[in-house]
Scaffold this active site. Structure first.
Site, short mmCIF file in Angstrom:
data_model
loop_
_atom_site.label_atom_id
_atom_site.label_comp_id
_atom_site.label_asym_id
_atom_site.label_seq_id
_atom_site.Cartn_x
_atom_site.Cartn_y
_atom_site.Cartn_z
N ASP A 177 0.85 -1.18 0.00
CA ASP A 177 0.00 0.00 0.00
C ASP A 177 0.89 1.24 0.00
OD1 ASP A 177 -2.30 1.61 0.43
OD2 ASP A 177 -3.19 0.00 1.63
N ASP B 59 -2.94 4.63 -2.55
CA ASP B 59 -3.97 5.21 -1.69
C ASP B 59 -4.44 6.56 -2.24
OD1 ASP B 59 -5.31 5.03 0.98
OD2 ASP B 59 -4.20 6.87 1.38
N GLU C 216 -6.69 3.70 -5.76
CA GLU C 216 -7.91 3.96 -5.00
C GLU C 216 -8.43 5.33 -5.45
OE1 GLU C 216 -9.67 4.29 -0.49
OE2 GLU C 216 -7.81 5.27 -1.03
N HIS D 60 -11.04 -2.41 4.43
CA HIS D 60 -10.81 -1.96 5.81
C HIS D 60 -11.49 -0.62 6.12
CE1 HIS D 60 -8.14 0.19 3.24
NE2 HIS D 60 -7.89 1.04 4.21
N ASP D 61 -12.10 0.02 5.12
CA ASP D 61 -12.79 1.29 5.36
C ASP D 61 -14.30 1.15 5.38
OD1 ASP D 61 -10.40 2.78 5.38
OD2 ASP D 61 -10.50 3.16 3.22
O1 TEU Z 1 -9.11 5.95 2.20
C1 TEU Z 1 -9.50 6.99 1.36
C2 TEU Z 1 -10.88 7.40 1.44
O2 TEU Z 1 -11.47 7.70 0.43
C3 TEU Z 1 -11.46 7.51 2.78
O3 TEU Z 1 -11.73 8.86 2.98
C4 TEU Z 1 -12.68 6.73 2.84
O4 TEU Z 1 -13.68 7.32 2.07
C5 TEU Z 1 -13.10 6.69 4.27
O5 TEU Z 1 -12.13 5.97 4.97
C6 TEU Z 1 -14.41 6.02 4.42
O6 TEU Z 1 -15.17 6.80 5.25
C7 TEU Z 1 -7.74 5.69 2.24
C8 TEU Z 1 -7.48 4.54 3.16
O7 TEU Z 1 -8.07 3.39 2.63
C9 TEU Z 1 -7.98 4.89 4.54
O8 TEU Z 1 -7.87 3.82 5.42
C10 TEU Z 1 -7.18 6.08 5.00
O9 TEU Z 1 -7.69 6.53 6.22
C11 TEU Z 1 -7.22 7.24 3.99
O10 TEU Z 1 -7.00 6.82 2.66
C12 TEU Z 1 -6.15 8.23 4.30
O11 TEU Z 1 -4.90 7.70 3.97
#
Ligand code: TEU
Length: 549
Positions: free
Chosen positions: A95, A196, A249, A323-324
């Site tokens: 990542d 990311d 992403e 994970h989000d």
């Molecule tokens: O997530 C990006 C992202 O779009 C987040 O704002 C997502 O919409 C949110 O987590 C959901 O509510 C990436 C990573 O996957 C995330 O874990 C990180 O926190 C974020 O970037 C910042 O690096």
């Protein structure tokens, strides 16, 4: 193996398996579980960041791109992991968090100390003449996107947490430094890279206020220059390796831009994640709200993206979970009454589509959101901020809690449930996030008596062995069915029809005439009879294959 035949598995290292009893998963823990990964037969594993980090955003706040955080292990653990996975044909995807660094990163620290070179790595701006912040942008985790830069009269930009400072991609030295990071890990045998939030790197040179009523993210998200940055990164790093696998992403992207990012002629990325289908249970696009999913909208989004990407020769990453996101089973399935069948149905939708399927750890055993009864169990900054903001805006504590409970990112971050014991076989210590339903849902139980894992094995095998699943075109089936999402795949004279019942009631589908002689390729129910009026059981999926010759 070519990309279209591959399946990628996502491991959240903090929650996979803890080998040393500190309550946090680690690399040696992952090494111990390689036989499990081999059983599933995935091709590559995406690891969320395990680089040196103060962990304010669970590793997405990187303080050193070149070192492994001691909580997770050592460089020799990592090298052993890569070698052992390679020996059984599994690649590693890392990542790369290049939109921002931790404020503890040496670049930011040097900038703070007055080093001009590194001050140009970040967006540093003066307050407006009236003393207000440089722009009216909001952080995605709540609050303003600007914080004071040390003792100076400057502010630095952070689209996420104040400890995640945005890098200024206009600066060629920043872009070169990112390519160097990729090349370092390539030389360690890494073939896969996830970038990311890569499409928020394309900010304008002049940062300006969002007009009233316009979300600030529209000013800097998915702008054309992102494609230039990606072409450059590709040429300077992973593009030199014909076997590399990359995924961007992409926040709030479009089909047109995603074709741009992934059409092989452009030499940018192998594929992209988009999130539109995962906002179909948001009220007016607001994450911190609650409603059941809008099925017609979900279908139209899945179908529209598949059709559009197919037409433009783009390539999608296919996924329900990461994970989000809260667990898809809780959002689009029925974890109470039909946990097994709805898990399998959701898997079918993704795995037989055109694109590269991603499995998020635990999905293959039907893991669901934890059942926490108070805010005390939640740890994610986003959830904690959202709870406070909801209460401030007038929600009762109880209502705010209910919203957080369905939306928090912690939902998918709970430890992998290996067995039924109180700590789910994840750790001998105190798990950093508490599992709640491992007595019922766990690997031991699933492998001995379950059917979800076996079903995933079948889906993965189909992609590897049937060209129509890997390379067939995507075609729309009727979009007007009240409870079935179906689609066609087509390759030469072969046709595959995939029907998925998204509800807990049986329904009948009038089969297209040419499918009445089809054979059942796969179903999550036994003894399926192909007939002109096909009855689908609750959450049933059926894949029918015919050869027109
Ligand atoms: O997530 C990006 C992202 O779009 C987040 O704002 C997502 O919409 C949110 O987590 C959901 O509510 C990436 C990573 O996957 C995330 O874990 C990180 O926190 C974020 O970037 C910042 O690096």
């Amino acid at each position: 193996m070519k990309l279209s035949q591959q399946v990628i598995y996502q491991i959240y290292p903090k929650s996979f398996y803890d080998s040393d009893g500190d309550g946090i998963g680690d690399l040696r823990g992952i090494i111990e579980k390689i036989p499990y990964l081999q059983k599933l037969n995935v091709d590559m594993i995406w690891f969320n960041p395990f680089f040196v980090s103060p962990q304010n955003d669970n590793g997405y706040d990187i303080a050193d791109y070149y070192r492994i955080d001691p909580t997770f292990g050592t460089m020799s653990d990592f090298e052993e992991l890569v070698a052992k996975l390679k020996a059984i044909g599994i690649g590693v995807m890392l990542d790369m968090v290049f939109n921002h660094t931790s404020t503890e990163h040496v670049w930011f620290q040097k900038a703070l100390a007055g080093d001009r070179k590194y001050q140009k790595f970040y967006y540093l701006r003066h307050a407006k003449p009236d003393g207000s912040l440089p722009t009216n942008w909001e952080s995605k985790f709540g609050g303003p996107a600007w914080s004071p830069f040390g003792e100076s009269d400057l502010y630095y930009l952070h689209l996420y947490d104040p400890t995640q400072a945005d890098l200024d991609w206009h600066n060629p030295a920043v872009r070169a430094a990112c390519a160097e990071v990729v090349n370092y890990w390539r030389q360690k045998g890494v073939k896969g890279f996830r970038f990311d939030v890569i499409n928020v790197t394309g900010k304008a040179a002049q940062l300006v206020d969002a007009p009233k009523g316009v979300a600030s993210k529209t000013l800097y998200t998915d702008t054309p220059i992102v494609q230039d940055y990606l072409k450059e990164l590709n040429a300077a790093s992973f593009g030199q390796d014909p076997d590399s696998v990359t995924v961007g992403e992409m926040s709030s992207t479009t089909i047109k831009n995603s074709i741009g990012y992934t059409n092989p002629d452009n030499h940018e990325l192998s594929m992209v994640f988009n999130f539109h289908h995962l906002k179909t249970d948001y009220v007016d696009g607001r994450k911190w709200s609650r409603m059941s999913f809008d099925f017609p909208r979900l279908k139209h989004l899945l179908d529209g993206w598949a059709t559009g990407m197919n037409a433009g020769n783009g390539w999608q990453a296919l996924f329900w979970n990461n994970h989000d996101q809260p667990r898809a089973l809780n959002r689009f399935g029925d974890p109470g009454r039909y946990r097994v069948k709805s898990a399998e149905m959701l898997a079918t939708v993704i795995h037989l589509m055109r694109g590269t399927p991603f499995i998020y750890m635990g999905e293959e055993i039907g893991m669901t959101d934890p059942d926490y009864d108070s805010m005390a169990d939640y740890v994610d900054i986003e959830a904690l901020n959202a709870y406070r903001a909801l209460v401030r805006s007038g929600y009762s504590h109880a209502d705010a809690f209910t919203i957080v409970k369905t939306k928090a990112r912690d939902n998918s971050r709970t430890p992998m449930q290996w067995d039924a014991s109180p700590k789910a076989g994840f750790t001998t210590g105190r798990p950093w996030l508490r599992p709640t339903n491992q007595a019922k849902i766990n690997v031991v139980q699933e492998l001995a008596h379950g059917e979800i894992f076996k079903y995933y094995q079948q889906l993965i095998k189909l992609r590897k062995t049937l060209p129509i699943v890997a390379d067939g075109d995507y075609r729309t089936w009727r979009l007007d069915d009240d409870q079935v999402f179906g689609y066609w795949r087509q390759l030469g004279s072969q046709q595959l029809l995939v029907l998925n019942n998204f509800y807990a009631t049986t329904t009948t589908v009038d089969l297209p005439a040419e499918m009445v002689t089809a054979k059942v390729l796969l179903s999550n129910y036994d003894a399926v009879k192909v007939q002109p009026k096909m009855v689908l059981q609750p959450y049933q999926s059926v894949a029918l294959l015919v050869n027109k010759n």
